[in-house]
Design an enzyme around this catalytic site. Structure first.
Site, mmCIF file in Angstrom:
data_model
loop_
_atom_site.group_PDB
_atom_site.id
_atom_site.type_symbol
_atom_site.label_atom_id
_atom_site.label_comp_id
_atom_site.label_asym_id
_atom_site.label_seq_id
_atom_site.Cartn_x
_atom_site.Cartn_y
_atom_site.Cartn_z
ATOM 1 C CG ASN A 1 -4.337 -1.615 4.829
ATOM 2 O OD1 ASN A 1 -3.321 -1.096 5.283
ATOM 3 N ND2 ASN A 1 -4.948 -1.158 3.760
ATOM 4 C CG PHE B 1 -1.427 -8.169 10.772
ATOM 5 C CD1 PHE B 1 -2.260 -8.987 10.020
ATOM 6 C CD2 PHE B 1 -0.380 -8.764 11.462
ATOM 7 C CE1 PHE B 1 -2.068 -10.361 9.950
ATOM 8 C CE2 PHE B 1 -0.173 -10.138 11.413
ATOM 9 C CZ PHE B 1 -1.019 -10.935 10.651
ATOM 10 C CG LEU B 2 -1.039 -1.492 9.838
ATOM 11 C CD1 LEU B 2 -0.914 -0.676 8.558
ATOM 12 C CD2 LEU B 2 -0.069 -0.969 10.898
ATOM 13 N N GLY C 1 -5.271 9.885 -8.294
ATOM 14 C CA GLY C 1 -5.850 10.123 -6.971
ATOM 15 C C GLY C 1 -4.794 10.248 -5.891
ATOM 16 C CB THR D 1 -10.593 -1.295 -5.658
ATOM 17 O OG1 THR D 1 -9.776 -0.722 -4.607
ATOM 18 C CG2 THR D 1 -9.724 -1.564 -6.857
ATOM 19 C CB CYS E 1 -7.124 1.746 3.188
ATOM 20 S SG CYS E 1 -6.522 2.734 1.813
ATOM 21 C CG ASP F 1 -8.445 10.501 -12.957
ATOM 22 O OD1 ASP F 1 -7.897 10.074 -11.922
ATOM 23 O OD2 ASP F 1 -9.681 10.501 -13.129
ATOM 24 N NE ARG G 1 -8.969 13.379 -7.541
ATOM 25 C CZ ARG G 1 -9.085 12.359 -6.720
ATOM 26 N NH1 ARG G 1 -9.171 11.153 -7.174
ATOM 27 N NH2 ARG G 1 -9.138 12.556 -5.414
HETATM 28 N N1 NAD Z 1 -5.602 6.464 -0.335
HETATM 29 C C1 NAD Z 1 -4.628 5.729 0.161
HETATM 30 O O1 NAD Z 1 -3.959 6.128 1.086
HETATM 31 C C2 NAD Z 1 -4.308 4.376 -0.431
HETATM 32 C C3 NAD Z 1 -3.115 3.745 -0.066
HETATM 33 C C4 NAD Z 1 -2.803 2.509 -0.625
HETATM 34 C C5 NAD Z 1 -3.648 1.927 -1.563
HETATM 35 N N2 NAD Z 1 -4.814 2.559 -1.913
HETATM 36 C C6 NAD Z 1 -5.625 1.932 -2.966
HETATM 37 O O2 NAD Z 1 -5.288 2.560 -4.214
HETATM 38 C C7 NAD Z 1 -6.432 2.665 -5.064
HETATM 39 C C8 NAD Z 1 -6.703 4.108 -5.419
HETATM 40 O O3 NAD Z 1 -6.942 4.826 -4.222
HETATM 41 P P1 NAD Z 1 -6.975 6.409 -4.197
HETATM 42 O O4 NAD Z 1 -7.097 6.781 -2.750
HETATM 43 O O5 NAD Z 1 -5.846 6.961 -4.995
HETATM 44 O O6 NAD Z 1 -8.363 6.665 -4.946
HETATM 45 P P2 NAD Z 1 -8.874 8.014 -5.636
HETATM 46 O O7 NAD Z 1 -10.349 7.946 -5.694
HETATM 47 O O8 NAD Z 1 -8.236 9.192 -4.968
HETATM 48 O O9 NAD Z 1 -8.271 7.952 -7.118
HETATM 49 C C9 NAD Z 1 -8.691 7.051 -8.092
HETATM 50 C C10 NAD Z 1 -8.761 7.790 -9.431
HETATM 51 O O10 NAD Z 1 -8.979 6.869 -10.483
HETATM 52 C C11 NAD Z 1 -9.755 7.513 -11.493
HETATM 53 N N3 NAD Z 1 -10.344 6.500 -12.364
HETATM 54 C C12 NAD Z 1 -11.271 5.555 -12.074
HETATM 55 N N4 NAD Z 1 -11.505 4.777 -13.137
HETATM 56 C C13 NAD Z 1 -10.712 5.227 -14.143
HETATM 57 C C14 NAD Z 1 -10.490 4.820 -15.494
HETATM 58 N N5 NAD Z 1 -11.139 3.762 -16.000
HETATM 59 N N6 NAD Z 1 -9.613 5.516 -16.246
HETATM 60 C C15 NAD Z 1 -8.957 6.578 -15.722
HETATM 61 N N7 NAD Z 1 -9.107 7.006 -14.445
HETATM 62 C C16 NAD Z 1 -9.965 6.331 -13.659
HETATM 63 C C17 NAD Z 1 -10.771 8.312 -10.688
HETATM 64 O O11 NAD Z 1 -11.336 9.358 -11.447
HETATM 65 C C18 NAD Z 1 -9.903 8.812 -9.515
HETATM 66 O O12 NAD Z 1 -9.372 10.102 -9.751
HETATM 67 C C19 NAD Z 1 -7.568 1.980 -4.295
HETATM 68 O O13 NAD Z 1 -7.587 0.636 -4.670
HETATM 69 C C20 NAD Z 1 -7.131 2.097 -2.849
HETATM 70 O O14 NAD Z 1 -7.698 1.076 -2.052
HETATM 71 C C21 NAD Z 1 -5.143 3.774 -1.391
HETATM 72 O O1 UPG Z 2 -2.793 4.390 16.764
HETATM 73 C C1 UPG Z 2 -3.599 4.746 15.893
HETATM 74 C C2 UPG Z 2 -3.240 4.925 14.532
HETATM 75 C C3 UPG Z 2 -4.213 5.312 13.617
HETATM 76 N N1 UPG Z 2 -5.483 5.540 14.028
HETATM 77 C C4 UPG Z 2 -6.509 5.919 13.031
HETATM 78 O O2 UPG Z 2 -6.507 4.967 11.976
HETATM 79 C C5 UPG Z 2 -6.902 5.555 10.748
HETATM 80 C C6 UPG Z 2 -5.929 5.236 9.632
HETATM 81 O O3 UPG Z 2 -4.713 5.882 9.882
HETATM 82 P P1 UPG Z 2 -3.397 5.636 9.016
HETATM 83 O O4 UPG Z 2 -3.159 4.191 8.893
HETATM 84 O O5 UPG Z 2 -2.317 6.447 9.597
HETATM 85 O O6 UPG Z 2 -3.794 6.298 7.614
HETATM 86 P P2 UPG Z 2 -4.169 5.710 6.181
HETATM 87 O O7 UPG Z 2 -3.835 6.769 5.205
HETATM 88 O O8 UPG Z 2 -5.550 5.184 6.217
HETATM 89 O O9 UPG Z 2 -3.136 4.519 5.920
HETATM 90 C C7 UPG Z 2 -3.485 3.146 6.058
HETATM 91 O O10 UPG Z 2 -4.147 2.689 4.893
HETATM 92 C C8 UPG Z 2 -3.374 2.842 3.671
HETATM 93 C C9 UPG Z 2 -4.273 2.430 2.525
HETATM 94 O O11 UPG Z 2 -4.243 1.082 2.277
HETATM 95 C C10 UPG Z 2 -2.102 2.011 3.785
HETATM 96 O O12 UPG Z 2 -1.338 2.163 2.598
HETATM 97 C C11 UPG Z 2 -1.305 2.480 5.002
HETATM 98 O O13 UPG Z 2 -0.139 1.673 5.159
HETATM 99 C C12 UPG Z 2 -2.186 2.368 6.245
HETATM 100 O O14 UPG Z 2 -1.495 2.889 7.385
HETATM 101 C C13 UPG Z 2 -7.034 7.050 11.041
HETATM 102 O O15 UPG Z 2 -8.377 7.387 11.260
HETATM 103 C C14 UPG Z 2 -6.237 7.232 12.310
HETATM 104 O O16 UPG Z 2 -6.663 8.324 13.090
HETATM 105 C C15 UPG Z 2 -5.847 5.376 15.352
HETATM 106 O O17 UPG Z 2 -7.008 5.571 15.723
HETATM 107 N N2 UPG Z 2 -4.886 4.989 16.259
#
Ligand code: NAD
Ligand code: UPG
Length: 480
Positions: A220, A222-223, A10, A88, A272, A33, A38
């Site tokens: 997250n 705190f942000l 993902g 998750t 998130c 996956d 995908r």
């Molecule tokens: N999106 C972000 O910016 C971000 C940043 C930091 C942490 N996270 C965390 O990371 C995790 C993944 O987030 P994401 O945004 O990449 O999600 P996503 O939905 O984009 O990707 C997750 C993938 O896992 C696959 N999957 C689920 N169960 C499976 C299994 N049993 N075997 C194989 N594949 C499986 C799904 O098909 C999907 O493609 C979450 O816990 C999320 O909270 C996300």
């Molecule tokens: O001053 C600000 C900054 C951000 N946002 C909004 O907040 C949301 C989240 O933005 P951002 O944090 O930049 O993007 P994410 O990809 O959601 O990243 C957050 O969530 C991720 C998933 O956990 C973490 O890994 C990152 O550190 C954390 O920044 C968005 O809607 C932004 O438009 C505001 O409204 N004002």
């Protein structure tokens, strides 16, 4: 050759593994996956996610030391290090519904790892999980392990979407938590060596497992709290004539506070912040800490308040009704430079306007009509499941049309709402937009990206979050 396998291709698994493959040519990386579309997309010219810089890296490494596959078991069996980066979601039914993390996908991944493994492995939590998840995972792995040794590490990901590649190249820190045993320290060291290929060692923080798991939720929280704080101030600014941009600047120049993440907005979105804070609230409740839970819950409440306030402001400004009025929405993604719409504030704003019977016309440079229709039809939290397991809605929302051009979307509209801060919205020809709109023409800037004075000169009635109010808006009925 060290072999890494990442379960979950993902937004996190894909970019993170692509960067590891690029920076560590001596390591073979397989991203697996259960979703066939995908994986097909990762193996095609049209990657499943849009992220600046990602395509170049995938093209450089794919087929050399970076592979995308649906053969989950084979790659897990062969790997030395298995990252788990699966969904998750927030639970929607049963114990903890609406708050607790649903660990179904994690648990099924752990059971599969235990079943197919034939050699010792390091299993890395990359997904964001509740604190103490590693303990449960350990139990699943050990219970089925047939004598194979597993070490669990927590290595939460801090990348933000839209800047994922830059964040992965230059992380503020990499965090690795492990068991405080000789085997645990060894596993931490092994993972540290992977990152040390491009991250300075003093930026690789090592902790115990629970600190690493909790630090991700805390970061997250705190942000998001900063955004809710500045958004709360934005409401007070509108009531008093202060300007939230000036206030945020004045506050942020204090080096103890710092200038980042203080942009007032229609509300935070993304996959998130809300999910992780709800999860944190639930953990606090389960640990008998209701005051702490309430404290963090308020961050979400203010975010919901901000989205409602925005909708109410639109409706009350337009003579208390938007029924059958065309409202153009510029931007649907939860932030610029991504096509991701998970928990985007645009969903709540559109639903609010639809509730008041508006006709909505949407333009976003990266989001498809199909996605928008799915988002508007989907139930809360359903988006956070693998694509093929999400309920499909056969209906489309008829009052919503999606355009591929901002001018087309705003033609004949009564109002324009900016909901994503895409750069291109700053340089649109607003005189042309004004000329083609119904009068009086309203603009509601939910991101504070437009030049308010210039728009007022053209003739628009302008609302910009946390800015001194237009005389027109001041005279409109108060709202709650
Ligand atoms: N999106 C972000 O910016 C971000 C940043 C930091 C942490 N996270 C965390 O990371 C995790 C993944 O987030 P994401 O945004 O990449 O999600 P996503 O939905 O984009 O990707 C997750 C993938 O896992 C696959 N999957 C689920 N169960 C499976 C299994 N049993 N075997 C194989 N594949 C499986 C799904 O098909 C999907 O493609 C979450 O816990 C999320 O909270 C996300
Ligand atoms: O001053 C600000 C900054 C951000 N946002 C909004 O907040 C949301 C989240 O933005 P951002 O944090 O930049 O993007 P994410 O990809 O959601 O990243 C957050 O969530 C991720 C998933 O956990 C973490 O890994 C990152 O550190 C954390 O920044 C968005 O809607 C932004 O438009 C505001 O409204 N004002």
């Amino acid at each position: 050759m060290v072999k890494i396998c990442c379960i979950g291709a993902g937004y996190v698994g894909g970019p993170t593994m692509a960067v590891i493959a690029l920076k560590c040519p001596h390591i073979e990386v397989a991203v697996v996956d259960i979703s066939v579309p995908r994986i097909n997309a990762w193996n095609s010219d049209q990657l499943p996610i849009y992220e600046p810089g990602l395509e170049d890296i995938v093209k450089q490494c794919r087929g050399k030391n970076l592979f995308f596959s649906t053969d989950v078991e084979k790659h897990v069996r062969e790997a030395d290090i298995v990252f788990v980066s699966v969904n998750t979601p927030t639970k929607t039914t049963g114990l903890g519904a609406g708050k607790a993390a649903d660990l179904t996908y994690w648990e099924s991944a752990a059971r599969m790892i235990a079943d197919v493994s034939a050699s010792d492995k390091i299993v890395v939590e990359k997904s964001t999980v509740p604190v103490k998840t590693a303990e449960a995972i350990e139990k699943i792995l050990m219970h089925n392990s047939k004598g194979i040794k597993f070490q669990i590490l927590s290595n939460p990901e801090f990348l933000a979407e839209g800047t994922a590649i830059a964040d992965l190249f230059n992380p503020d820190r990499v965090l690795i938590g492990g068991r405080e045993t000789p085997e645990g320290f060894k596993a931490v060291q092994t993972l540290k060596e992977v990152y040390a290929n491009w991250v300075p060692e003093d930026q690789i923080i090592t902790t115990n497992l629970w600190s690493a798991e909790l630090s991700k939720l805390a970061a997250n929280a705190f942000l998001a709290q900063r955004i809710s704080s500045v958004n709360a101030m934005s409401a007070l600014c509108e009531s008093t004539g202060a300007d939230v941009t000036q206030v945020a600047y004045a506050v942020g120049t204090d080096s103890r506070i710092g200038p980042k993440f203080l942009n007032a907005s229609v509300g935070f979105g993304g996959s998130c912040f809300q999910k992780d804070i709800l999860n944190l609230v639930y953990i606090c409740q389960c640990n008998g800490l209701p005051e702490v839970a309430e404290y963090w819950k308020q961050v979400i409440k203010i975010n919901d308040y901000q989205k409602n306030r925005f909708v109410n402001r639109i409706v009350s400004s337009m003579f208390n009704t938007v029924s059958n009025k065309k409202v153009a929405i510029l931007g649907f993604a939860f932030k610029k430079d991504t096509g991701d719409t998970r928990e985007t504030p645009a969903i709540d704003v559109c639903k609010g306007l639809l509730g008041d019977k508006a006709q909505i016309s949407i333009y976003d440079p990266q989001v498809t009509e199909e996605q928008i229709q799915r988002d508007l039809a989907m139930k809360k939290f359903d988006w956070d499941h693998p694509l093929h397991l999400q309920p499909m809605s056969p209906t489309t929302v008829k009052q919503v049309s999606v355009k591929w051009d901002a001018y087309e979307a705003t033609k004949d509209a009564h109002a324009v709402c900016v909901l994503t801060e895409w750069d291109e919205f700053k340089s649109l020809d607003y005189q042309k937009i004004f000329d083609n709109m119904q009068k009086p023409a309203f603009i509601f800037d939910g991101r504070n990206v437009l030049n308010v004075d210039k728009l007022r000169e053209i003739g628009f009635i302008v609302y910009s979050i946390g800015k001194p109010l237009d005389a027109w808006l001041k005279d409109m009925p108060a709202f709650v």
